[in-house]
Design a protein around this motif. Structure first.
Motif, PDB file in Angstrom:
ATOM      1  N   LEU A  23     -35.473 -50.944  28.474  1.00 43.70           N
ATOM      2  CA  LEU A  23     -34.953 -52.309  28.488  1.00 43.70           C
ATOM      3  C   LEU A  23     -36.089 -53.289  28.752  1.00 43.70           C
ATOM      4  N   VAL A  24     -35.876 -54.539  28.365  1.00 44.20           N
ATOM      5  CA  VAL A  24     -36.955 -55.529  28.417  1.00 44.20           C
ATOM      6  C   VAL A  24     -37.535 -55.685  29.827  1.00 44.20           C
ATOM      7  N   GLU A  25     -36.690 -55.497  30.852  1.00 45.65           N
ATOM      8  CA  GLU A  25     -37.180 -55.615  32.235  1.00 45.65           C
ATOM      9  C   GLU A  25     -38.337 -54.653  32.496  1.00 45.65           C
ATOM     10  N   GLU A  26     -38.205 -53.439  31.923  1.00 49.17           N
ATOM     11  CA  GLU A  26     -39.274 -52.442  32.120  1.00 49.17           C
ATOM     12  C   GLU A  26     -40.552 -52.880  31.417  1.00 49.17           C
TER      13      GLU A  26
ATOM     14  N   THR B 136     -33.462 -57.943  19.976  1.00 53.43           N
ATOM     15  CA  THR B 136     -32.037 -57.978  20.310  1.00 53.43           C
ATOM     16  C   THR B 136     -31.210 -57.064  19.415  1.00 53.43           C
ATOM     17  N   ARG B 137     -31.737 -56.785  18.201  1.00 54.76           N
ATOM     18  CA  ARG B 137     -30.895 -56.032  17.259  1.00 54.76           C
ATOM     19  C   ARG B 137     -31.762 -55.160  16.341  1.00 54.76           C
TER      20      ARG B 137
ATOM     21  N   GLU C 215     -26.891 -49.886  22.598  1.00 56.29           N
ATOM     22  CA  GLU C 215     -26.238 -48.811  21.831  1.00 56.29           C
ATOM     23  C   GLU C 215     -26.304 -49.049  20.320  1.00 56.29           C
ATOM     24  N   LYS C 216     -26.469 -50.320  19.921  1.00 57.39           N
ATOM     25  CA  LYS C 216     -26.586 -50.599  18.479  1.00 57.39           C
ATOM     26  C   LYS C 216     -27.852 -49.954  17.898  1.00 57.39           C
TER      27      LYS C 216
ATOM     28  N   LEU D 253     -40.439 -49.882  21.501  1.00 55.96           N
ATOM     29  CA  LEU D 253     -39.422 -50.918  21.269  1.00 55.96           C
ATOM     30  C   LEU D 253     -38.444 -50.943  22.442  1.00 55.96           C
ATOM     31  N   TYR D 254     -38.227 -52.122  22.989  1.00 56.03           N
ATOM     32  CA  TYR D 254     -37.342 -52.297  24.142  1.00 56.03           C
ATOM     33  C   TYR D 254     -36.161 -53.166  23.736  1.00 56.03           C
ATOM     34  N   ALA D 255     -35.010 -52.882  24.325  1.00 50.77           N
ATOM     35  CA  ALA D 255     -33.823 -53.699  24.042  1.00 50.77           C
ATOM     36  C   ALA D 255     -33.894 -54.965  24.885  1.00 50.77           C
TER      37      ALA D 255
END
Ligand SMILES: NC(=O)C1=CN([C@@H]2O[C@H](COP(=O)(O)OP(=O)(O)OC[C@H]3O[C@@H](n4cnc5c(N)ncnc54)[C@H](O)[C@@H]3O)[C@@H](O)[C@H]2O)C=CC1
Ligand SMILES: O=C(OP(=O)(O)O)[C@H](O)COP(=O)(O)O
Length: 337
Positions: free
Chosen positions: A71-74, A34-35, A59-60, A50-52
Motif C-alpha cells: 500500500l502507498v503508506e509503505e 489507484t487502478r 483487490e482490483k 507497484l503500490y495501491a
C-alpha cells in the motif's frame, strides 16, 4: 543513493519515474496507482514495484492479475523523497500522508502555491528548496516562462513581460478534453493565472499573461514580448538562449513549422515518448524592436517539468547544488537536440 517514490502514475508520474531510474544517484522504490489500467501493467513490466494508492481498491489489481508490492503508506515510509503526481487538488489531500511519515514531498503545478514551502524552477530558484519538506514544481507553462525569464533578467534586467499562451486543449490521451472545434479565451479573465504563478518564482517581476485553449494536443505555444532594461540585439539574445541547457533555439534550416514537426523531430532523435524537455524557441522569431524582445516558443506540456522534478528531488535532499544537479539530470536523460 536517494530512494524516490512516485504517487500518481499518469502523464507526469510515469515520465518522472523513468527519469529517476535513469539517474546515477537515485533509486525508484516504487510507484502508486489507484487502478489497474494500461499504465499500471506497464509499470510492473518495467520492474517498478507497484503500490495501491487506495486500500479499498487493492483487490482490483488482484482481479486484473497485476502484482502489488503493498500500500502507498509503505512506499512513503521507504522513500527519502516522494513525488506526488496526482491530479490537481489530490496532492493537497495527500500532504498529511507525507507528513505522517516525515517524508519530504514534491507536488505539481496543479496544486496551489500556498500548499508548499516554495515553488520551484531549477534554473531560477533551486536553492530555495534546500531542505524543504513541501515543494511545488511549477506547471509546464510556468516552467517554460521561468526558463526564459531567468537568463534575460540576469543579462539585461526586465521591465515587463507580456505573454499570450495558446494552450493545448488536453494531452493526447485525454479523450474527454476539448475544445473540438473552437478557440477559447481561457481563462476569459485577464491576467490568466500564469503571470501570478511565474511571480511565485520571480516575486518582483512585472508580467501580464493571457491564455487561450485550442483544439490541439501536442504542445502549448507562447507568443512573448519582453521589454528589456538593457540594450540588446536579436543576435545577442539568440546566443544567450542557445547557451542555456534547457532552451533549444530551433535552427531555421530544420524547417520546423510547428508542434507536429517538433514532435516528429523528437521521435527521430530517439526521445522517449517523443518528449521535448526543453523550451523550443523558433530562431527566426527572435526579434528586437527598440527595447522590446519578441519570440515564439513551444512548450511540451507532458515533459518539460520532468527534469525539474529530478532536480527538485536533489534540492530537498540537499545532495547537489543547482549546477551539479542540472548537469547530472541533463546527462542522464540525454538532453541536447
Ligand atoms: N499533463 C500536463 O500537461 C501537466 C500536468 N501538470 C500537473 O501534474 C499533475 C498531474 O497531472 P497529469 O500527470 O497530467 O495527470 P494524470 O491524470 O495523467 O495522472 C494522474 C494520475 O494520478 C492517479 N490518481 C488519481 N487519484 C490518485 C490518488 N488519490 N492517489 C494516487 N494516484 C491518484 C490517476 O489515476 C492518474 O494515473 C497535476 O497537478 C497537473 O496540473 C503539470 C505540468 C503539465
Ligand atoms: O499546468 C498546465 O497548464 P497551465 O499552466 O496552462 O494551467 C498543464 O499543461 C496542465 O494543464 P491542464 O489543466 O489544461 O491539464
Amino acid at each position: 543513493m536517494l530512494s524516490v517514490g512516485v504517487n500518481g502514475y499518469g502523464t507526469i508520474g510515469k515520465r518522472v519515474a523513468d527519469a529517476v531510474v535513469a539517474q546515477p544517484d537515485m533509486e525508484l522504490v516504487g510507484v502508486a496507482k489507484t487502478r489497474p489500467n494500461y499504465e499500471a501493467g506497464r509499470a510492473v513490466k518495467n520492474g517498478y514495484p507497484l503500490y495501491a494508492a487506495i486500500e479499498e481498491r487493492a483487490e482490483k489489481f488482484d482481479a486484473a492479475d497485476i502484482d502489488l508490492a503493498g500500500l502507498v503508506e509503505e512506499l512513503v515510509e521507504e522513500a527519502d523523497v516522494m513525488v506526488d503526481a496526482t491530479p490537481s487538488g489530490i496532492g493537497a489531500e495527500n500532504k498529511s500522508l507525507y507528513e505522517e511519515h516525515d517524508t519530504p514531498a514534491l507536488y505539481q503545478g496543479g496544486e496551489d502555491a500556498d500548499l508548499v514551502d516554495t515553488s520551484f524552477n531549477a534554473r531560477a530558484n533551486f536553492a530555495d528548496a534546500a531542505g524543504a519538506d513541501h515543494v511545488r514544481v511549477v506547471s509546464c507553462n510556468t516552467t517554460g516562462l521561468s526558463r526564459l525569464v531567468a537568463p534575460l533578467e540576469e543579462e539585461y534586467g526586465i521591465e515587463k513581460v507580456r505573454a499570450t499562451l495558446v494552450r493545448r486543449g488536453g494531452d493526447p490521451a485525454q479523450t474527454d478534453r476539448g475544445p473540438i472545434n473552437d478557440i477559447l479565451p481561457n481563462p476569459r479573465t485577464i491576467p490568466s493565472h500564469h503571470g501570478p504563478d511565474v511571480q511565485t518564482i520571480f516575486p518582483d517581476l512585472a508580467i501580464d499573461t493571457l491564455g487561450l485553449k485550442v483544439p490541439a494536443t501536442l504542445m502549448h505555444t507562447h507568443s512573448i514580448n519582453v521589454s528589456l532594461n538593457g540594450d540588446a540585439t536579436a543576435d545577442e539574445v539568440r546566443e544567450l538562449l542557445e547557451s542555456q541547457s534547457r532552451t533549444f533555439v530551433i535552427p531555421e534550416h530544420l524547417d520546423i513549422d510547428g508542434a507536429g514537426k517538433l514532435k516528429e523531430f523528437a521521435l527521430d532523435a530517439g526521445r522517449p515518448r517523443g518528449d521535448l524537455w526543453e523550451n523550443c524557441i523558433w530562431g527566426e522569431s527572435i526579434s528586437v524592436e527598440g527595447d522590446d524582445l519578441y519570440l515564439f516558443q513551444a512548450i511540451h506540456q507532458e515533459s518539460d517539468v520532468v527534469p525539474e522534478n529530478v532536480d527538485a528531488i536533489r534540492a530537498v535532499a540537499e545532495t547537489a547544488d543547482a549546477d551539479e544537479s542540472i548537469e547530472t539530470t541533463n546527462d542522464a536523460l540525454g538532453m541536447g537536440l
